[in-house]
Motif scaffolding. Structure first.
Motif, PDB file in Angstrom:
ATOM      1  N   GLY A  99       0.819  -1.200   0.000  1.00 47.16           N
ATOM      2  CA  GLY A  99       0.000   0.000   0.000  1.00 47.16           C
ATOM      3  C   GLY A  99       0.858   1.257   0.000  1.00 47.16           C
ATOM      4  O   GLY A  99       2.090   1.210  -0.051  1.00 47.16           O
ATOM      5  N   GLU A 100       0.191   2.399   0.046  1.00 45.85           N
ATOM      6  CA  GLU A 100       0.882   3.685   0.015  1.00 45.85           C
ATOM      7  C   GLU A 100       1.662   3.920   1.308  1.00 45.85           C
ATOM      8  O   GLU A 100       1.231   3.543   2.387  1.00 45.85           O
ATOM      9  N   LYS A 101       2.814   4.576   1.163  1.00 48.55           N
ATOM     10  CA  LYS A 101       3.576   5.054   2.321  1.00 48.55           C
ATOM     11  C   LYS A 101       4.333   6.290   1.873  1.00 48.55           C
ATOM     12  O   LYS A 101       5.092   6.235   0.899  1.00 48.55           O
ATOM     13  N   LYS A 102       4.143   7.399   2.587  1.00 49.66           N
ATOM     14  CA  LYS A 102       4.679   8.677   2.142  1.00 49.66           C
ATOM     15  C   LYS A 102       6.198   8.690   2.098  1.00 49.66           C
ATOM     16  O   LYS A 102       6.802   9.315   1.218  1.00 49.66           O
ATOM     17  N   HIS A 103       6.827   8.033   3.047  1.00 50.42           N
ATOM     18  CA  HIS A 103       8.284   8.043   3.090  1.00 50.42           C
ATOM     19  C   HIS A 103       8.794   6.837   3.867  1.00 50.42           C
ATOM     20  O   HIS A 103       8.054   6.207   4.621  1.00 50.42           O
ATOM     21  N   ASP A 104      10.054   6.518   3.651  1.00 51.55           N
ATOM     22  CA  ASP A 104      10.744   5.493   4.425  1.00 51.55           C
ATOM     23  C   ASP A 104      11.552   6.177   5.523  1.00 51.55           C
ATOM     24  O   ASP A 104      11.893   7.366   5.434  1.00 51.55           O
ATOM     25  N   SER A 105      11.868   5.416   6.572  1.00 48.76           N
ATOM     26  CA  SER A 105      12.502   5.971   7.759  1.00 48.76           C
ATOM     27  C   SER A 105      13.792   5.221   8.057  1.00 48.76           C
ATOM     28  O   SER A 105      13.762   4.059   8.477  1.00 48.76           O
ATOM     29  N   VAL A 106      14.922   5.886   7.839  1.00 49.10           N
ATOM     30  CA  VAL A 106      16.241   5.282   7.981  1.00 49.10           C
ATOM     31  C   VAL A 106      16.893   5.788   9.267  1.00 49.10           C
ATOM     32  O   VAL A 106      16.819   6.976   9.595  1.00 49.10           O
ATOM     33  N   VAL A 107      17.542   4.890   9.984  1.00 47.70           N
ATOM     34  CA  VAL A 107      18.102   5.207  11.300  1.00 47.70           C
ATOM     35  C   VAL A 107      19.389   6.024  11.178  1.00 47.70           C
ATOM     36  O   VAL A 107      20.270   5.718  10.368  1.00 47.70           O
ATOM     37  N   LYS A 108      19.484   7.059  12.025  1.00 46.43           N
ATOM     38  CA  LYS A 108      20.714   7.830  12.173  1.00 46.43           C
ATOM     39  C   LYS A 108      21.556   7.208  13.297  1.00 46.43           C
ATOM     40  O   LYS A 108      21.024   6.824  14.333  1.00 46.43           O
ATOM     41  N   TYR A 109      22.844   7.160  13.083  1.00 53.60           N
ATOM     42  CA  TYR A 109      23.748   6.552  14.069  1.00 53.60           C
ATOM     43  C   TYR A 109      23.766   7.351  15.367  1.00 53.60           C
ATOM     44  O   TYR A 109      23.688   8.582  15.379  1.00 53.60           O
ATOM     45  N   ASP A 110      23.872   6.624  16.485  1.00 53.98           N
ATOM     46  CA  ASP A 110      24.081   7.238  17.788  1.00 53.98           C
ATOM     47  C   ASP A 110      25.015   6.327  18.582  1.00 53.98           C
ATOM     48  O   ASP A 110      24.817   5.105  18.593  1.00 53.98           O
ATOM     49  N   PRO A 111      26.019   6.885  19.250  1.00 52.32           N
ATOM     50  CA  PRO A 111      26.966   6.040  20.008  1.00 52.32           C
ATOM     51  C   PRO A 111      26.321   5.345  21.199  1.00 52.32           C
ATOM     52  O   PRO A 111      26.920   4.417  21.766  1.00 52.32           O
ATOM     53  N   GLY A 112      25.111   5.754  21.570  1.00 55.77           N
ATOM     54  CA  GLY A 112      24.437   5.126  22.697  1.00 55.77           C
ATOM     55  C   GLY A 112      23.685   3.854  22.355  1.00 55.77           C
ATOM     56  O   GLY A 112      23.115   3.208  23.249  1.00 55.77           O
ATOM     57  N   TYR A 113      23.685   3.464  21.097  1.00 56.30           N
ATOM     58  CA  TYR A 113      22.958   2.260  20.704  1.00 56.30           C
ATOM     59  C   TYR A 113      23.632   0.999  21.241  1.00 56.30           C
ATOM     60  O   TYR A 113      24.860   0.917  21.337  1.00 56.30           O
ATOM     61  N   LYS A 114      22.805  -0.003  21.546  1.00 55.60           N
ATOM     62  CA  LYS A 114      23.263  -1.366  21.770  1.00 55.60           C
ATOM     63  C   LYS A 114      22.617  -2.248  20.700  1.00 55.60           C
ATOM     64  O   LYS A 114      21.504  -1.970  20.246  1.00 55.60           O
ATOM     65  N   TYR A 115      23.314  -3.321  20.330  1.00 50.93           N
ATOM     66  CA  TYR A 115      22.880  -4.150  19.209  1.00 50.93           C
ATOM     67  C   TYR A 115      22.686  -5.593  19.660  1.00 50.93           C
ATOM     68  O   TYR A 115      23.549  -6.167  20.319  1.00 50.93           O
ATOM     69  N   HIS A 116      21.557  -6.173  19.273  1.00 53.31           N
ATOM     70  CA  HIS A 116      21.214  -7.533  19.673  1.00 53.31           C
ATOM     71  C   HIS A 116      20.774  -8.348  18.462  1.00 53.31           C
ATOM     72  O   HIS A 116      20.153  -7.810  17.534  1.00 53.31           O
ATOM     73  N   TYR A 117      21.061  -9.648  18.499  1.00 49.82           N
ATOM     74  CA  TYR A 117      20.579 -10.570  17.465  1.00 49.82           C
ATOM     75  C   TYR A 117      20.395 -11.935  18.092  1.00 49.82           C
ATOM     76  O   TYR A 117      20.721 -12.159  19.268  1.00 49.82           O
ATOM     77  N   VAL A 118      19.859 -12.861  17.320  1.00 49.61           N
ATOM     78  CA  VAL A 118      19.712 -14.247  17.763  1.00 49.61           C
ATOM     79  C   VAL A 118      20.550 -15.124  16.840  1.00 49.61           C
ATOM     80  O   VAL A 118      20.339 -15.134  15.623  1.00 49.61           O
ATOM     81  N   SER A 119      21.491 -15.838  17.403  1.00 46.58           N
ATOM     82  CA  SER A 119      22.346 -16.702  16.594  1.00 46.58           C
ATOM     83  C   SER A 119      21.567 -17.913  16.087  1.00 46.58           C
ATOM     84  O   SER A 119      20.787 -18.527  16.815  1.00 46.58           O
ATOM     85  N   LYS A 120      21.761 -18.203  14.813  1.00 46.35           N
ATOM     86  CA  LYS A 120      21.209 -19.397  14.167  1.00 46.35           C
ATOM     87  C   LYS A 120      19.732 -19.607  14.509  1.00 46.35           C
ATOM     88  O   LYS A 120      19.325 -20.682  14.983  1.00 46.35           O
ATOM     89  N   LEU A 121      18.928 -18.587  14.255  1.00 44.18           N
ATOM     90  CA  LEU A 121      17.483 -18.696  14.460  1.00 44.18           C
ATOM     91  C   LEU A 121      16.964 -19.935  13.736  1.00 44.18           C
ATOM     92  O   LEU A 121      17.201 -20.126  12.543  1.00 44.18           O
ATOM     93  N   ASP A 122      16.224 -20.791  14.471  1.00 48.49           N
ATOM     94  CA  ASP A 122      15.834 -22.092  13.940  1.00 48.49           C
ATOM     95  C   ASP A 122      14.374 -22.101  13.478  1.00 48.49           C
ATOM     96  O   ASP A 122      13.629 -21.140  13.693  1.00 48.49           O
ATOM     97  N   LEU A 123      13.956 -23.221  12.891  1.00 48.01           N
ATOM     98  CA  LEU A 123      12.637 -23.295  12.272  1.00 48.01           C
ATOM     99  C   LEU A 123      11.504 -23.296  13.283  1.00 48.01           C
ATOM    100  O   LEU A 123      10.366 -22.977  12.920  1.00 48.01           O
TER     101      LEU A 123
END
Length: 292
Positions: free
Chosen positions: A222-246
């Motif tokens: 559907g319609e979306k006026k704009h996309d939203s891209v993240v600006k870097y900040d040194p205060g960010y923490k990053y998380h992921y899940v290793s080998k996400l399974d079925l």
């Protein structure tokens, strides 16, 4: 007893890198490829494995997390989703599974799955391109919607119901369920950006808007006026899940009227990925959710 060590990996993630003409906002013409947006800023990140964190981030407290969930659909049925018959099957069967799962996670009775995306990502590290900034399968951090496009999107799907609930001040969110299709994720895992340590983080302060024209994605989402891209900040923490399974899924708010709960995200290049790691095949369903 000493606390268990937190497992982590390193990698690259793309973020906003400004415009060629100095404007605050970007544009892209999908037909011609014309854009004023610089190629993404390649940010070197250390990413903690959610599996090793105690306590683990979860949807209720952090706006993202991992849940156990086994679908009745086979990999073949998921991968057939780009065909009309397969698309209908996913919408008839898998959407019901997702709705029940999101109701359990959020406690909401109003959960409306409305679109899904199947992605296959076999890129190599460093394949960042400005004309692909809007593709969530690419390594560019984003939120799916902000305060403007979030309200537009929920009104498009729920109409008068959304109008009344928003008027009454109800919290609402776009909640995504993201899973692997055919094997554990070994390339381009999804990264969540935790911004709880960034004072004053908001849609206005830490996102850049990219305005598309001749956008082929309208037919899907559907319609979306704009996309939203993240600006870097040194205060960010990053998380992921290793080998996400079925038998697992990721759940997160890709938009939330409670900005503390929205989860900026995107694929990242994991330095630990093998050169011959299989193509990442994933499916994501997006749901509109209103909270009591």
């Amino acid at each position: 007893m000493a606390a268990a060590a937190v497992a982590s990996t390193t990698g690259l993630m793309g973020m906003w890198n400004g415009t060629k003409d100095g404007r605050e906002e970007g544009y892209i013409d999908w037909a011609s490829g014309s854009t004023n947006v610089h190629n993404p800023l390649e940010v070197k990140i250390e990413v903690e494995d959610i599996r090793s964190l105690n306590p683990q981030p979860d949807y209720e407290n952090n706006g993202y997390g991992i849940v156990k969930h086994k679908s009745s659909l086979t990999p073949e049925q998921f991968l057939a989703g780009n065909d009309p018959e397969g698309k209908k099957y996913i919408e008839d069967v898998y959407f019901k599974e997702v709705a029940e799962l999101v109701k359990q996670i959020t406690g909401s009775e109003l959960v409306v799955p409305y679109v899904f995306r199947i992605r296959q990502n076999s890129m190599k590290a460093g394949e960042f391109a400005a004309n692909k900034l809007s593709h969530a399968a690419l390594p560019v951090a984003h939120v799916d919607r902000d305060a403007i496009t979030g309200e537009d999107g929920v009104r498009e799907i729920l109409g008068d119901v959304a109008d009344e609930l928003i008027k009454n001040g109800k919290r609402y969110a776009q909640v995504n369920i993201w899973r692997t299709i055919d094997q554990p994720i070994q390339k381009w895992p999804l990264c969540f950006i935790n911004h709880s340590g960034v004072n004053g983080w908001s849609y206005d302060t830490h996102l850049a808007r990219v305005y598309p024209t001749n956008d082929p994605r309208i037919a899907i989402r559907g319609e979306k006026k704009h996309d939203s891209v993240v600006k870097y900040d040194p205060g960010y923490k990053y998380h992921y899940v290793s080998k996400l399974d079925l038998d697992e899924a990721l759940v997160f708010s890709s938009f939330d009227s409670d900005v503390t709960k929205v989860s900026p995200h995107g694929a990242f290049w994991d330095d630990a990925s093998r050169e011959d790691a299989p193509t990442r095949r994933s499916i994501e369903v997006r749901c509109w959710v209103f909270f009591d």
